[in-house]
Design a protein around this motif. Structure first.
Motif, PDB file in Angstrom:
ATOM      1  N   UNK A  41      11.012  10.470  -5.086  1.00  0.00           N
ATOM      2  CA  UNK A  41       9.860   9.753  -5.618  1.00  0.00           C
ATOM      3  C   UNK A  41       9.057   9.063  -4.510  1.00  0.00           C
ATOM      4  N   UNK A  42       9.663   8.883  -3.354  1.00  0.00           N
ATOM      5  CA  UNK A  42       9.021   8.143  -2.271  1.00  0.00           C
ATOM      6  C   UNK A  42       7.944   8.952  -1.552  1.00  0.00           C
ATOM      7  N   UNK A  43       8.062  10.265  -1.575  1.00  0.00           N
ATOM      8  CA  UNK A  43       7.169  11.083  -0.745  1.00  0.00           C
ATOM      9  C   UNK A  43       5.687  10.829  -1.001  1.00  0.00           C
ATOM     10  N   UNK A  44       5.213  10.834  -2.258  1.00  0.00           N
ATOM     11  CA  UNK A  44       3.779  10.597  -2.465  1.00  0.00           C
ATOM     12  C   UNK A  44       3.303   9.246  -1.934  1.00  0.00           C
ATOM     13  N   UNK A  45       4.100   8.205  -2.147  1.00  0.00           N
ATOM     14  CA  UNK A  45       3.707   6.880  -1.665  1.00  0.00           C
ATOM     15  C   UNK A  45       3.684   6.817  -0.141  1.00  0.00           C
ATOM     16  N   UNK A  46       4.643   7.457   0.495  1.00  0.00           N
ATOM     17  CA  UNK A  46       4.691   7.469   1.952  1.00  0.00           C
ATOM     18  C   UNK A  46       3.469   8.197   2.514  1.00  0.00           C
ATOM     19  N   UNK A  47       3.120   9.318   1.919  1.00  0.00           N
ATOM     20  CA  UNK A  47       1.958  10.073   2.386  1.00  0.00           C
ATOM     21  C   UNK A  47       0.659   9.323   2.112  1.00  0.00           C
TER      22      UNK A  47
END
Length: 231
Positions: A107-113
Protein backbone atom coordinates in the motif's frame (compact mmCIF):
# COMPACT_ATOMS: atom_id res chain seq x y z
CA UNK A 1 30.24 26.76 -16.21
CA UNK A 2 26.84 25.20 -16.87
CA UNK A 3 25.48 22.40 -14.70
CA UNK A 4 26.10 19.47 -17.05
CA UNK A 5 29.73 20.32 -17.93
CA UNK A 6 30.31 20.97 -14.24
CA UNK A 7 29.19 17.47 -13.40
CA UNK A 8 31.49 16.04 -16.07
CA UNK A 9 34.39 18.06 -14.75
CA UNK A 10 34.18 16.32 -11.39
CA UNK A 11 35.73 13.20 -12.90
CA UNK A 12 38.86 15.21 -13.75
CA UNK A 13 39.41 16.60 -10.26
CA UNK A 14 42.04 15.16 -7.89
CA UNK A 15 40.47 12.75 -5.42
CA UNK A 16 41.13 15.05 -2.50
CA UNK A 17 39.07 17.84 -4.09
CA UNK A 18 36.09 15.83 -5.26
CA UNK A 19 34.01 16.02 -2.09
CA UNK A 20 34.34 19.78 -1.64
CA UNK A 21 33.78 20.57 -5.33
CA UNK A 22 30.80 18.25 -5.63
CA UNK A 23 29.19 19.77 -2.55
CA UNK A 24 29.49 23.26 -4.04
CA UNK A 25 28.09 22.13 -7.39
CA UNK A 26 25.17 20.11 -6.12
CA UNK A 27 23.11 23.12 -5.10
CA UNK A 28 23.32 24.83 -8.49
CA UNK A 29 22.76 21.54 -10.29
CA UNK A 30 19.25 21.29 -8.90
CA UNK A 31 17.95 23.63 -11.59
CA UNK A 32 19.25 21.27 -14.28
CA UNK A 33 16.51 18.94 -15.58
CA UNK A 34 18.88 15.99 -15.84
CA UNK A 35 20.07 16.35 -12.26
CA UNK A 36 16.52 16.72 -10.99
CA UNK A 37 15.42 13.72 -13.01
CA UNK A 38 18.31 11.66 -11.70
CA UNK A 39 17.45 12.46 -8.11
CA UNK A 40 13.81 11.52 -8.60
CA UNK A 41 14.85 8.33 -10.40
CA UNK A 42 17.00 7.38 -7.41
CA UNK A 43 14.14 7.96 -4.99
CA UNK A 44 11.72 5.98 -7.11
CA UNK A 45 14.18 3.13 -7.52
CA UNK A 46 15.03 2.86 -3.84
CA UNK A 47 11.46 3.03 -2.59
CA UNK A 48 10.14 0.62 -5.22
CA UNK A 49 12.83 -1.96 -4.43
CA UNK A 50 12.18 -1.67 -0.69
CA UNK A 51 8.45 -2.24 -1.14
CA UNK A 52 9.03 -5.17 -3.49
CA UNK A 53 11.39 -6.91 -1.09
CA UNK A 54 9.20 -6.47 1.98
CA UNK A 55 5.95 -7.21 0.17
CA UNK A 56 7.25 -10.53 -1.12
CA UNK A 57 6.42 -13.80 0.64
CA UNK A 58 8.15 -13.79 4.05
CA UNK A 59 9.65 -10.40 3.22
CA UNK A 60 9.62 -9.44 6.90
CA UNK A 61 9.82 -12.86 8.53
CA UNK A 62 13.05 -13.92 6.79
CA UNK A 63 14.83 -10.56 7.09
CA UNK A 64 16.61 -10.18 10.42
CA UNK A 65 16.90 -6.41 9.96
CA UNK A 66 13.14 -5.89 9.96
CA UNK A 67 11.64 -9.09 11.40
CA UNK A 68 8.91 -8.14 13.88
CA UNK A 69 9.33 -9.69 17.31
CA UNK A 70 6.68 -10.02 20.01
CA UNK A 71 5.68 -6.97 22.04
CA UNK A 72 7.99 -6.74 25.03
CA UNK A 73 5.33 -7.66 27.58
CA UNK A 74 4.49 -10.87 25.70
CA UNK A 75 8.14 -11.80 25.31
CA UNK A 76 8.60 -11.37 29.06
CA UNK A 77 5.60 -13.62 29.66
CA UNK A 78 6.88 -16.31 27.29
CA UNK A 79 8.14 -18.70 30.04
CA UNK A 80 4.77 -18.64 31.78
CA UNK A 81 2.84 -19.01 28.55
CA UNK A 82 5.02 -21.92 27.52
CA UNK A 83 4.31 -23.60 30.84
CA UNK A 84 0.59 -23.25 30.19
CA UNK A 85 0.91 -24.74 26.70
CA UNK A 86 0.68 -21.50 24.75
CA UNK A 87 4.25 -21.41 23.49
CA UNK A 88 3.15 -22.46 20.02
CA UNK A 89 0.56 -19.68 20.01
CA UNK A 90 3.35 -17.18 20.55
CA UNK A 91 5.28 -18.51 17.59
CA UNK A 92 2.13 -18.41 15.47
CA UNK A 93 1.54 -14.81 16.49
CA UNK A 94 5.04 -13.83 15.38
CA UNK A 95 4.34 -15.35 11.96
CA UNK A 96 0.96 -13.58 11.76
CA UNK A 97 2.47 -10.23 12.71
CA UNK A 98 5.13 -10.46 10.03
CA UNK A 99 2.63 -11.58 7.41
CA UNK A 100 0.42 -8.64 8.40
CA UNK A 101 3.27 -6.21 7.76
CA UNK A 102 4.02 -8.00 4.50
CA UNK A 103 0.39 -7.56 3.41
CA UNK A 104 0.33 -3.86 4.30
CA UNK A 105 3.59 -2.65 2.76
CA UNK A 106 2.50 -2.72 -0.92
CA UNK A 107 0.00 0.00 0.00
CA UNK A 108 2.99 2.31 0.50
CA UNK A 109 4.14 2.43 -3.11
CA UNK A 110 1.65 5.03 -4.43
CA UNK A 111 2.27 7.37 -1.50
CA UNK A 112 6.03 7.04 -1.82
CA UNK A 113 5.90 7.82 -5.53
CA UNK A 114 3.57 10.77 -4.91
CA UNK A 115 6.11 12.11 -2.41
CA UNK A 116 8.78 11.96 -5.11
CA UNK A 117 6.59 13.78 -7.63
CA UNK A 118 5.85 16.56 -5.13
CA UNK A 119 9.49 16.96 -4.08
CA UNK A 120 10.42 20.63 -3.68
CA UNK A 121 13.74 22.29 -4.44
CA UNK A 122 14.35 22.52 -0.70
CA UNK A 123 13.68 18.78 -0.33
CA UNK A 124 16.11 18.07 -3.15
CA UNK A 125 18.84 20.23 -1.64
CA UNK A 126 18.43 18.52 1.73
CA UNK A 127 18.73 15.12 0.09
CA UNK A 128 21.76 15.97 -2.04
CA UNK A 129 23.69 17.64 0.77
CA UNK A 130 22.42 15.56 3.69
CA UNK A 131 23.78 12.42 5.24
CA UNK A 132 23.46 8.89 3.97
CA UNK A 133 19.89 8.57 5.30
CA UNK A 134 18.54 11.85 3.89
CA UNK A 135 16.33 10.00 1.39
CA UNK A 136 14.90 7.88 4.19
CA UNK A 137 14.29 10.95 6.31
CA UNK A 138 12.49 12.60 3.40
CA UNK A 139 10.13 9.65 2.93
CA UNK A 140 9.48 9.27 6.65
CA UNK A 141 8.57 12.94 6.98
CA UNK A 142 6.30 12.95 3.91
CA UNK A 143 4.53 9.60 4.28
CA UNK A 144 4.61 8.08 7.79
CA UNK A 145 1.39 9.61 9.13
CA UNK A 146 -0.70 8.70 6.08
CA UNK A 147 0.80 5.23 5.82
CA UNK A 148 0.02 4.48 9.46
CA UNK A 149 -3.66 5.17 8.77
CA UNK A 150 -3.62 2.96 5.67
CA UNK A 151 -1.63 0.13 7.22
CA UNK A 152 -3.67 -0.26 10.42
CA UNK A 153 -6.87 -1.88 9.04
CA UNK A 154 -4.88 -4.23 6.81
CA UNK A 155 -2.67 -5.28 9.71
CA UNK A 156 -5.66 -5.73 12.02
CA UNK A 157 -7.43 -7.97 9.52
CA UNK A 158 -4.47 -10.36 9.61
CA UNK A 159 -3.56 -10.19 13.29
CA UNK A 160 -7.18 -10.71 14.35
CA UNK A 161 -6.87 -14.26 13.07
CA UNK A 162 -4.71 -15.03 16.09
CA UNK A 163 -6.59 -15.86 19.27
CA UNK A 164 -3.61 -14.67 21.27
CA UNK A 165 -3.76 -11.30 19.54
CA UNK A 166 -7.40 -10.89 20.57
CA UNK A 167 -6.62 -11.90 24.14
CA UNK A 168 -3.69 -9.49 24.28
CA UNK A 169 -5.84 -6.57 23.10
CA UNK A 170 -8.60 -7.42 25.56
CA UNK A 171 -6.16 -7.64 28.45
CA UNK A 172 -4.46 -4.35 27.56
CA UNK A 173 -7.84 -2.63 27.34
CA UNK A 174 -8.80 -3.74 30.85
CA UNK A 175 -5.44 -3.52 32.59
CA UNK A 176 -4.15 -0.32 34.23
CA UNK A 177 -1.36 0.02 31.65
CA UNK A 178 -0.43 3.65 32.25
CA UNK A 179 3.33 3.81 32.31
CA UNK A 180 3.75 0.04 32.07
CA UNK A 181 3.93 -0.35 28.30
CA UNK A 182 4.63 1.94 25.38
CA UNK A 183 1.66 3.51 23.64
CA UNK A 184 2.28 1.63 20.38
CA UNK A 185 2.11 -1.69 22.26
CA UNK A 186 -1.43 -1.20 23.57
CA UNK A 187 -2.78 -3.25 20.65
CA UNK A 188 -1.11 -5.85 18.46
CA UNK A 189 -2.22 -4.09 15.28
CA UNK A 190 -0.84 -0.75 16.48
CA UNK A 191 2.45 -2.39 17.41
CA UNK A 192 2.77 -4.17 14.06
CA UNK A 193 1.84 -1.05 12.10
CA UNK A 194 4.65 0.89 13.79
CA UNK A 195 7.15 -1.90 13.20
CA UNK A 196 6.04 -2.30 9.58
CA UNK A 197 6.73 1.39 8.96
CA UNK A 198 10.08 1.17 10.71
CA UNK A 199 10.95 -1.82 8.54
CA UNK A 200 9.93 -0.02 5.37
CA UNK A 201 12.11 3.01 6.11
CA UNK A 202 14.97 0.74 7.18
CA UNK A 203 14.90 -0.98 3.80
CA UNK A 204 14.61 2.31 1.92
CA UNK A 205 17.72 3.33 3.87
CA UNK A 206 19.52 0.17 2.76
CA UNK A 207 18.66 0.89 -0.88
CA UNK A 208 19.79 4.50 -0.46
CA UNK A 209 23.16 3.42 0.95
CA UNK A 210 23.63 1.02 -1.96
CA UNK A 211 22.93 3.77 -4.51
CA UNK A 212 25.27 6.20 -2.77
CA UNK A 213 28.01 3.56 -2.58
CA UNK A 214 27.74 2.61 -6.26
CA UNK A 215 25.67 5.19 -8.16
CA UNK A 216 26.81 4.01 -11.56
CA UNK A 217 25.72 0.48 -10.67
CA UNK A 218 22.17 1.72 -10.05
CA UNK A 219 21.39 1.15 -13.72
CA UNK A 220 20.63 4.76 -14.63
CA UNK A 221 22.96 7.37 -16.11
CA UNK A 222 20.95 10.10 -14.40
CA UNK A 223 21.27 8.49 -11.00
CA UNK A 224 24.98 8.02 -11.60
CA UNK A 225 25.34 11.64 -12.63
CA UNK A 226 23.69 13.07 -9.51
CA UNK A 227 24.91 10.72 -6.80
CA UNK A 228 28.26 10.21 -8.49
CA UNK A 229 28.83 13.96 -8.22
CA UNK A 230 28.33 14.00 -4.45
CA UNK A 231 29.77 10.57 -3.63
Amino acid sequence: MSAVPALRAIALLPLGLIAASAFALSLSDLSNSDASGGLKAALEKGSTLAVAKLGAENGFLNNEKVRIQLPKILEQARPLLQMTGKGQKLDELVVQMNHAAEAAVPMAKPLLLDAVKSMSITDAKNILTGGETSVTDFFRDKTSAKLAVQFLPIVKKVTDRSQLSTQYNSTMALAPTMGLIQEDQRTVEGYVTKRALDGLYTMIGEEEKAIRADPLGAGSKLIGKVFGAIK
